[in-house]
Design a protein around this motif. Structure first.
Motif, short mmCIF file in Angstrom:
data_model
loop_
_atom_site.label_atom_id
_atom_site.label_comp_id
_atom_site.label_asym_id
_atom_site.label_seq_id
_atom_site.Cartn_x
_atom_site.Cartn_y
_atom_site.Cartn_z
N LEU A 17 0.86 -1.18 0.00
CA LEU A 17 0.00 0.00 0.00
C LEU A 17 0.89 1.23 0.00
N SER A 18 0.42 2.27 -0.64
CA SER A 18 1.20 3.50 -0.66
C SER A 18 0.25 4.68 -0.75
N TRP A 19 0.48 5.69 0.12
CA TRP A 19 -0.39 6.86 0.18
C TRP A 19 0.21 8.00 -0.61
N SER A 20 -0.65 8.85 -1.14
CA SER A 20 -0.16 10.13 -1.65
C SER A 20 0.02 11.06 -0.47
N LYS A 21 0.79 12.12 -0.68
CA LYS A 21 1.15 12.98 0.44
C LYS A 21 -0.08 13.67 1.04
N ASP A 22 -1.05 14.03 0.21
CA ASP A 22 -2.22 14.72 0.74
C ASP A 22 -3.22 13.76 1.36
N GLY A 23 -2.97 12.48 1.26
CA GLY A 23 -3.86 11.52 1.90
C GLY A 23 -5.12 11.22 1.12
#
Lengths: 469, 437
Positions: free
Chosen positions: A73-79
């Motif tokens: 899993l990987s999130w973008s910085k802004d969530g």
């Protein structure tokens, strides 16, 4: 805003100590906190992704789209965006505004890792089993895939003959460094490569270990990396600031800072991660139930987190709190270690102060003078002459939990309906019990007996099964 | 419905839920416990203050600046190049709110009013067990939410303005989807758990948690998504009058002191809680020991405003545990009055005022720093239970025991406001805009 009131002794502690809770929604195989730390994505073995709200410890959203266990899993910085890779050989980019699938990208091989670019959520790096790693640009409906090199291509030097080895070398992990201009990749030959995102060319490559690298994690600042390799050694490296214009990436020399291993038991490390500041390194152990915590400054083992009762796989640090989450490999439960702050009794009794030693009380000159009440009142009111600013909002400190204007995931009120497959439900922060027909009533019997519930349910859903010896 | 001889502690039913009588049709609607004789109370309408916005404000003598720049629109229209070398505009010593809308429709006393965070709606809760949603601009009645079995004491909007939470004397908290076009329906799962009347509610800034304070002396933090109690704060040994969340959601303040019934003289205090751990971080107590009926964090979260039954509103610096300001002049001895922070003066660099209802039927607006009364709004016929300020415009809404909801606008609001008020009453005070019986 609570920091000004919390005991500074508690605030000074930055390493979790005790098992404080468990989360459960299906059988979790992969977990990852978002950059802000208010959500924890949990990839399950049945392909569903549960997003936990770390404040309420409840499921905030469920994402359905994968047909097999989630690999990364990987999130973008802004969530707002979440990239998931499953054992069904596809990556899905989710938009958490409405829980929709923004892109689905299929691959020819099993996916090891998939990492989102920190600022461009349509760009991600994928490392695959027995196939070259890819940089995927999914901004168009049909994604563009660029192959990433395994090593530095140096003119004038003959290509090594890869056919000598039985297994084809491949990239096992890929991650963007801080701003996303460079990629750090790790290979099955034990090499680390730094690859330029723009050109997809390797700019630096060096041998780190003789054995394949299994996991690699960077801090959010991108200044430290922890690498786990199959030779049962965890290595940490310090990275330079890649946003620095003057940095000559091609001539960098990266040195291994620390090597962590268990010399006696030769423990295998399942997964490594770094604390948000890079101060601590954690690793979950194979055939063992503990999490080892090393301090990176001195390179010493500072703590072993216990009581999980099963082997753990993914270990994750909360981005701004001393909280470690780890997913159990058997039950799929998520264990949380944190710091337990004792209730300060003086907070409840405002007339009292906690003192370290006896203090001689010196009474004020007029303390016991008898004065008419009106005078006292008037004097008190007249003393209230300071200027009070109730409007100005102090900007949040860097790394604080307060991000103004950041993406807020909508609160879904009907999430409970979709959570019915779980036989165990959360009744509080990390407190669980079996679902029973007469729920909503049973807590009343206990009154304020929260403590009882913790103990009681720990047994009720207890993991009595032990891993076979 | 509450009398002195019946202690609510004895009325607590063992299963914790309501003593409803089946169909609920002839269920006697509970008055908010405070306004015992509110309907019969003698309204004190001050005839002297008939001419509203000419005389009612009180000029701050202490400031000494008897500024005649009452027409702030003019001072605001100063060209920017002139302002560069003039000192910042002088702090106004009076405010000029005037009545704009009067909304009638509630059959019993209005206990709470609130603008939605996006400023579009006004929600009003009443002892007649309904909530009414009004258009904030026109005052048109949009919806009437029915579902509670007893009078409603409190309402709270979620930060995204889509959900409204209401706490009632039927011991339940209900959530309402207001966003949907058409008639909003209650969320199917009411939040059950309180043993007694729910007095106060507040949403967390992210909208994922709700804190509730009840007559059963408990403070609960609810997980909104699953409608379950997340944490119970062993808060008080008296009915909890008010609760609030700080702007970043890490702190909760609760207050108690049996303020609403006046049965006991007792410990009266506000407590500050850590949301994440449920620990009490600070207890605020004033030496006068008056019961605290309502609390609110300041907009920047550094102070706590507390209403006490000794006719005072106090501003606390909770970090130092010190009362920094006491606002007086209004009358508050029996009811749990509400209020809000508002801004005035220069838009770019505003000053803050505190608005509160009063039991003499007026609304008081105090300057935060000088404690001077900036304006006293007359109009309500009986105690004003709730006052709320518009999130962006210079507007107030108030509700009281006279069953009306009133909207007040500031004359300083500027020309943009004028065209809107063409829909309204434009100064004719007693012209009903929406009459529903």
């Amino acid at each position: 805003m609570n920091l000004s009131l919390v005991d500074p002794f508690i605030l000074a502690q930055d390493c979790p100590e005790t098992l404080t809770g468990k989360l459960r929604s299906g059988s979790s195989s992969q977990i990852r906190f978002n950059y802000r730390g208010d959500l924890l994505a949990s990839g399950r073995t049945d392909g569903i992704i549960s997003i936990f709200d770390t404040e309420t410890c409840g499921v905030a959203r469920k994402l359905r789209g994968h047909t097999a266990a989630i690999a990364t899993l990987s999130w973008s910085k802004d969530g707002r965006y979440l990239l998931s890779a499953g054992s069904d050989c596809k990556c899905v980019l989710w938009d958490l505004q409405d829980g929709s699938r923004l892109r689905t990208v299929r691959f020819e091989a099993l996916i090891y890792t998939a990492e989102l670019h920190p600022s461009n959520h349509f760009l991600f790096a994928v490392s695959l089993l027995s196939a070259p790693a890819l940089l995927v640009d999914a901004s168009a409906e049909i994604p563009k895939k660029h192959a990433l090199p395994l090593k530095l291509l140096q003119p004038g030097r003959r290509e090594e003959d890869g056919s000598k080895k039985a297994a084809k070398p491949h990239t096992t992990a890929a991650a963007f460094i801080n701003s996303g201009d460079y990629l750090l990749t790790a290979t099955s030959q034990g090499r680390l490569n730094i690859i330029s995102t723009a050109s997809c060319e390797a700019v630096l490559s060096f041998q780190l270990s003789s054995a394949p690298i299994t996991t690699m994690r960077l801090t959010n600042s991108g200044r430290a990396v922890a690498v786990n390799s199959a030779d049962r050694v965890v290595r940490t490296l310090h990275l330079p600031d890649f946003s620095d214009e003057k940095l000559d990436v091609g001539n960098l020399r990266l040195e291994v800072e620390h090597k962590f291993q268990d010399v006696v038991n030769r423990l295998r490390w399942n997964y490594v991660s770094l604390s948000p500041t890079g101060e601590y390194v954690t690793a979950s152990t194979g055939d063992n139930h503990d999490i080892y915590v090393w301090e990176r400054g001195q390179g010493s083992l500072v703590k072993i987190l216990e009581h999980s009762k099963e082997e753990l796989y993914t270990v994750e640090w909360h981005p701004n709190k001393p909280l470690i989450a780890a997913a159990g490999s058997e039950s799929g439960r998520i264990y949380l270690w944190s710091i337990v702050a004792p209730q300060r009794w003086s907070a409840l009794a405002p007339d009292f102060v906690e003192v370290e030693e006896n203090v001689e009380y010196i009474e004020r000159e007029d303390e016991f003078d008898i004065q008419p009440l009106e005078t006292l009142h008037k004097r008190r009111l007249d003393a209230e002459d300071e200027d009070v600013d109730v409007l100005t909002v102090e900007p949040p400190k860097a790394g604080g939990s307060e991000w103004e204007g950041a993406f807020k995931m909508p609160v879904l009120l009907d999430i409970e309906d979709s959570d019915s497959e779980d036989e165990i439900e959360a009744v509080g922060a990390g407190q669980y019990r079996r679902k029973s027909p007469g729920r909503n009533k049973e807590w009343m019997e206990g009154g304020s007996g929260d403590e009882k519930k913790v103990n009681g349910t720990a047994k009720a859903n207890g993991t009595k099964r032990r891993r076979g010896d | 419905m509450l009398d002195d001889e019946r202690s609510p502690k004895r009325r607590r039913s063992p299963d914790g839920y309501i003593e409803t009588n089946g169909d609920g049709t002839h269920f006697e609607l509970a008055e908010r416990p405070a306004p015992l004789s509110g309907e019969t109370g003698t309204p004190r309408h001050d005839q002297l203050d008939e001419d509203q916005y000419a005389h009612t404000f009180y000029r701050g003598e202490r400031d000494g600046s008897r500024s005649h720049e009452t027409s702030t629109p003019a001072s605001q229209s100063v060209p920017p190049e002139e302002q560069t070398f003039t000192p910042p505009p002088e702090k106004p010593t009076a405010l000029h709110y005037r009545p704009k809308l009067i909304m009638r429709g509630h059959k019993r006393a209005v206990s709470a009013v609130s603008f939605s965070p996006d400023g579009r709606w006004i929600a009003s809760a009443s002892a007649d067990a309904t909530i009414k949603i009004w258009d904030a601009k026109t005052g048109r009645l949009e919806h009437t939410l029915e579902g509670h079995l007893a009078g409603i004491s409190t309402i709270a909007w979620s930060p995204d303005s889509t959900t409204l939470a209401s706490g009632s004397d039927d011991k339940s908290i209900r959530l309402w989807d207001v966003d949907k076009v058409g008639c909003p329906v209650p969320h199917p799962v009411p939040l059950l758990g309180h043993h007694n009347y729910v007095y106060s509610l507040a949403f967390s800034p992210k909208g994922n948690m709700l804190v509730s304070g009840s007559y059963d002396e408990a403070v609960f933090i609810w997980d909104i998504r699953s409608a379950r109690i997340m944490r119970s704060l062993p808060a008080h040994s008296d009915p909890v009058g008010g609760v609030d969340f700080v702007r970043d959601g890490t702190l909760i303040v609760s207050c108690a002191g049996d303020g609403l019934m006046q049965l006991l003289t007792c410990l009266s205090h506000s407590r500050i809680w850590d949301t994440a751990t449920g620990m009490c971080l600070r207890t605020l107590i004033h030496s006068d020991n008056a019961p605290v009926t309502s609390v609110r964090f300041s907009p920047n979260g550094k102070y706590v405003l507390a209403w006490t039954l000794d006719s005072s509103v106090r501003l606390w610096n909770y970090v130092e545990g010190r009362c920094v300001k006491t606002y007086q002049g209004h009358k508050n001895e029996r009811f749990s009055l509400g209020g809000a922070f508002g801004t005035y003066g220069d838009v770019a660099n505003p000053h803050a005022f505190i608005a509160s209802g009063s039991e003499d039927g007026s609304i008081f607006l105090w300057d935060v720093s000088s404690k001077n009364v900036l304006q006293r709004l007359e109009g309500h016929d009986g105690p004003v239970m709730g006052v709320h300020t518009h999130p962006s415009e210079r507007k107030l809404v108030s509700g009281g025991l006279d069953k009306t909801v009133r909207v007040w606008v500031s004359d300083d609001a500027g020309p943009a406001e004028e065209e809107i008020s063409a829909n309204g009453v434009n100064g004719h005070q007693d012209h009903p805009v929406k009459e529903e019986t």
